[in-house]
Design an enzyme around this catalytic site. Structure first.
Site, PDB file in Angstrom:
ATOM      1  N   HIS A 183       0.865  -1.202   0.000  1.00  0.00           N
ATOM      2  CA  HIS A 183       0.000   0.000   0.000  1.00  0.00           C
ATOM      3  C   HIS A 183       0.887   1.232   0.000  1.00  0.00           C
ATOM      4  CE1 HIS A 183      -3.845   2.182   1.356  1.00  0.00           C
ATOM      5  NE2 HIS A 183      -2.921   3.118   1.197  1.00  0.00           N
ATOM      6  N   HIS A 233       1.541   5.378  -1.711  1.00  0.00           N
ATOM      7  CA  HIS A 233       1.195   6.557  -2.520  1.00  0.00           C
ATOM      8  C   HIS A 233       2.482   7.133  -3.099  1.00  0.00           C
ATOM      9  CE1 HIS A 233      -2.936   6.739  -0.904  1.00  0.00           C
ATOM     10  NE2 HIS A 233      -2.362   6.226   0.164  1.00  0.00           N
ATOM     11  N   ASN A 238      -5.115   7.372  -6.079  1.00  0.00           N
ATOM     12  CA  ASN A 238      -5.803   8.628  -5.747  1.00  0.00           C
ATOM     13  C   ASN A 238      -5.020   9.858  -6.198  1.00  0.00           C
ATOM     14  OD1 ASN A 238      -3.869   8.168  -3.706  1.00  0.00           O
ATOM     15  ND2 ASN A 238      -5.026   9.316  -2.178  1.00  0.00           N
ATOM     16  N   LYS A 281      -9.333  -0.048  -5.833  1.00  0.00           N
ATOM     17  CA  LYS A 281      -9.366   0.584  -4.510  1.00  0.00           C
ATOM     18  C   LYS A 281     -10.726   1.223  -4.222  1.00  0.00           C
ATOM     19  CE  LYS A 281      -7.874   2.191  -0.644  1.00  0.00           C
ATOM     20  NZ  LYS A 281      -6.765   3.021  -0.200  1.00  0.00           N
ATOM     21  N   HIS A 323     -10.453   1.096   1.862  1.00  0.00           N
ATOM     22  CA  HIS A 323     -10.273   2.092   2.934  1.00  0.00           C
ATOM     23  C   HIS A 323     -11.483   1.924   3.840  1.00  0.00           C
ATOM     24  CE1 HIS A 323      -8.806   6.052   4.594  1.00  0.00           C
ATOM     25  NE2 HIS A 323      -9.981   5.891   5.177  1.00  0.00           N
ATOM     26  N   HIS A 347      -4.582  -0.586   5.749  1.00  0.00           N
ATOM     27  CA  HIS A 347      -4.167   0.192   6.938  1.00  0.00           C
ATOM     28  C   HIS A 347      -5.123   0.034   8.122  1.00  0.00           C
ATOM     29  CE1 HIS A 347      -6.920   2.901   4.948  1.00  0.00           C
ATOM     30  NE2 HIS A 347      -6.033   3.390   4.138  1.00  0.00           N
ATOM     31  N   LEU A 406      -4.870   9.171   7.955  1.00  0.00           N
ATOM     32  CA  LEU A 406      -6.178   8.507   8.031  1.00  0.00           C
ATOM     33  C   LEU A 406      -6.029   7.059   7.610  1.00  0.00           C
ATOM     34  CD1 LEU A 406      -8.498  11.319   6.652  1.00  0.00           C
ATOM     35  CD2 LEU A 406      -8.517  10.339   8.959  1.00  0.00           C
ATOM     36  N   ASP A 466       1.431   2.689   3.492  1.00  0.00           N
ATOM     37  CA  ASP A 466       0.559   3.855   3.315  1.00  0.00           C
ATOM     38  C   ASP A 466       1.387   5.139   3.349  1.00  0.00           C
ATOM     39  OD1 ASP A 466      -1.753   5.249   2.814  1.00  0.00           O
ATOM     40  OD2 ASP A 466      -2.423   5.285   4.897  1.00  0.00           O
ATOM     41  N   ALA A 468      -3.976  14.784   5.584  1.00  0.00           N
ATOM     42  CA  ALA A 468      -3.689  13.515   6.258  1.00  0.00           C
ATOM     43  C   ALA A 468      -2.639  12.754   5.467  1.00  0.00           C
ATOM     44  CB  ALA A 468      -4.960  12.687   6.351  1.00  0.00           C
TER      45      ALA A 468
HETATM   46  C1  NCD Z   1      -3.554   9.163   2.029  1.00  0.00           C
HETATM   47  C2  NCD Z   1      -3.093  10.208   1.024  1.00  0.00           C
HETATM   48  O1  NCD Z   1      -2.574  11.254   1.418  1.00  0.00           O
HETATM   49  O2  NCD Z   1      -3.233   9.968  -0.193  1.00  0.00           O
HETATM   50  N1  NCD Z   1      -3.550   9.750   3.344  1.00  0.00           N
HETATM   51  C3  NCD Z   1      -3.516   9.081   4.507  1.00  0.00           C
HETATM   52  O3  NCD Z   1      -3.615   9.720   5.556  1.00  0.00           O
HETATM   53  N2  NCD Z   1      -3.362   7.787   4.547  1.00  0.00           N
HETATM   54  C4  NCD Z   1      -4.876   8.654   1.653  1.00  0.00           C
HETATM   55  C5  NCD Z   1      -5.251   7.369   2.322  1.00  0.00           C
HETATM   56  O4  NCD Z   1      -4.656   6.322   2.084  1.00  0.00           O
HETATM   57  O5  NCD Z   1      -6.189   7.398   3.121  1.00  0.00           O
HETATM   58 ZN    ZN Z   2      -3.312   5.109   1.573  1.00  0.00          ZN
END
Ligand code: NCD
Ligand code: ZN
Length: 360
Positions: A18, A20, A46, A112, A150, A188, A233, A261, A277
Site C-alpha cells: 500500500h 502513494h 488517488n 481501490k 479504505h 491500513h 487517516l 501507506d 492527512a
Molecule cells: C492518504 C493520502 O494522502 O493519499 N492519506 C492518509 O492519511 N493515509 C490517503 C489514504 O490512504 O487514506
Molecule cells: Zn493510503
C-alpha cells in the site's frame, strides 16, 4: 520470544502492499526511497484526477518507471529492480468491462474502494457500494481481482475514532456476505476490532498494517503540542489498539502483511489551518517495521510479514533478491527534499535502531 537481538537480519526482498507515489516532481523525489527497499509496491490510484481506467494505469506506470530511471541516474545509483503493481480507483461508474480489461492487462493488481469523502483525494469515491457497484464487484469476484478497502464510514454522526469499527458492521460484513469469494484487503488496519475481524472472518481476506499504527498511539498527535506530521487517516488510535495490531503483525498469521501507506505531502500542506492527512514513511520503512517487531522480541517474524504473506495473498512468488538490515543508530532527518519543496518524514528527529545495509 527471541532471546538475543541479532546485529543484522537478512530478509527476502520485501514488498510494500500500500503506497502513494503521487506524480510529477513529488513522484520523482520519492520513488527511489521505496524502490531501494521494496521489490514491488501496490500503487494507490488517488491522483488528481484519479486513475480510473486500465489505460490511465498503464500511462501512470510508465511515468513511475521513467521517474525511477531518471532519479537513479541523478543519484548516481543503479536502477533498482522495482515493479509498480497498479490499481484502479473504484467509482459508482466503474464498469465490469473495465475490470476485465484490468485483469487482462497483467499490470493491474487491485481496485481501490475509497468511500466518498473518507480521505485525501477521495471526492470521486463510492457513495453506495452495494447499491451502485453490484455488477462490478461480481466481475471482480469472477476474475479474482482484489478489492482494496479504505475501511472507514464517512457518516459525520460517527465519531472519527469509531469509523473503522462501524465500517465493519455497515459495509464489510454485508459486502462479504454478498460476495463471499471476493478477495478483500482491509487496508491500513488501525483497531483491535479490525484485527479481530480479519483474524476470524471466513474466506479470502487479508489486511495491511502501517509502521505508524504499529509504533505509535494517538498520544503522538498531541505530545507537547499539536503535531500534524503524525496525522494520517485512519487516525492513530489508543494504545490497546496499537497492541492488538502489533500482536496481529507478529503473530505469524499470513493474513497480515506490510503496507506502509506512505503518503507524501509537502510541509506546508500539513502545517496549516486544515492540514492534509498522510505520514511519509517510505525512506525509513523497513527500519520502522524492524523497530516495531524488535519491541516485542519478534524479529524472526518480520520476513513473513514483509516478504512472504503479501505475495501469497496476491498469488505471486516472493521476490528473488534480499534486503539486509543492520542494527546501527539511524537518525531520521528533520526534513527531506520534495521537488522544490520539503517534506517532514514520520518521527523526524528521532533515531531508529535499524538501517538498511544492502539490497541484492
Ligand atoms: C492518504 C493520502 O494522502 O493519499 N492519506 C492518509 O492519511 N493515509 C490517503 C489514504 O490512504 O487514506
Ligand atoms: Zn493510503
Amino acid at each position: 520470544m527471541a532471546a538475543v537481538t541479532p546485529a543484522r537480519i537478512r530478509l527476502t526482498r520485501p514488498d510494500d502492499w500500500h503506497l502513494h507515489l503521487r506524480d510529477g516532481a513529488v513522484l520523482h523525489s520519492v520513488v527511489l526511497d521505496s524502490a531501494q527497499q521494496f521489490g514491488r509496491a501496490i500503487v494507490m490510484p488517488n491522483l488528481k484526477p484519479p486513475v480510473l481506467t486500465t489505460e490511465d494505469a498503464r500511462a501512470y506506470r510508465e511515468r513511475i518507471l521513467a521517474a525511477l530511471l531518471q532519479a537513479s541516474e541523478q543519484a548516481g545509483a543503479q536502477v533498482p529492480a522495482f515493479d509498480p503493481l497498479m490499481t484502479l480507483y473504484l467509482t459508482d461508474r466503474t464498469s465490469p468491462d473495465e475490470i476485465r480489461r484490468a485483469r487482462d492487462s497483467g499490470f493491474v493488481y487491485g481496485v481501490k474502494l475509497y468511500p466518498a469523502g473518507a480521505t485525501t483525494h477521495s471526492d470521486a469515491g463510492v457513495t453506495d457500494l452495494l447499491g451502485q457497484c453490484q455488477a462490478t464487484l461480481a466481475a471482480m469476484q469472477d476474475c479474482g481481482m482484489p478489492l482494496l478497502v479504505h475501511g472507514e464510514v464517512t457518516d459525520p454522526a460517527v465519531d472519527v475514532f469509531d469509523r473503522e469499527a462501524v465500517f465493519i458492521e455497515r459495509v464489510m460484513q454485508p459486502l462479504r456476505r454478498a460476495f463471499p469469494e471476493l478477495k478483500v484487503v482491509f487496508e491500513h488496519l488501525t483497531t483491535a476490532d479490525g484485527a479481530a475481524y480479519v483474524t476470524q472472518a471466513e474466506g479470502p481476506i487479508a489486511a495491511t498494517l502501517t509502521p505508524q499504527h504499529l509504533l505509535y498511539n494517538r498520544n503522538a498527535l498531541f505530545k507537547g503540542g499539536l503535531r500534524p506530521h503524525w496525522y494520517c487517516l485512519p487516525v492513530l488510535k489508543r494504545e490497546t489498539h496499537r497492541l492488538a495490531l502489533l500482536e496481529a503483525a507478529t503473530s505469524g498469521n499470513p493474513r497480515f502483511f506490510l503496507g506502509t501507506d506512505s503518503a507524501p505531502h509537502p510541509r506546508g500542506a500539513k502545517e496549516q489551518d486544515c492540514g492534509c492527512a498522510g505520514c511519509y514513511t517510505a525512506r525509513h520503512a523497513m527500519a520502522l517495521y524492524a523497530t516495531a517487531f524488535e519491541s516485542v522480541g519478534r524479529l524472526d517474524r518480520l520476513e513473513a510479514f514483509a516478504s512472504l504473506n503479501g505475495p501469497a495473498f496476491y498469488g505471486l512468488a516472493p521476490n528473488s533478491g534480499t534486503l539486509t538490515l543492520e542494527r546501527v543508530a539511524n537518525p531520521i532527518p528533520q526534513e527531506l527534499p520534495l521537488g522544490d519543496d520539503v517534506i517532514v518524514p514520520l518521527a523526524a528527529g528521532e533515531s531508529l535502531a535499524w538501517r538498511i545495509e544492502a539490497a541484492a
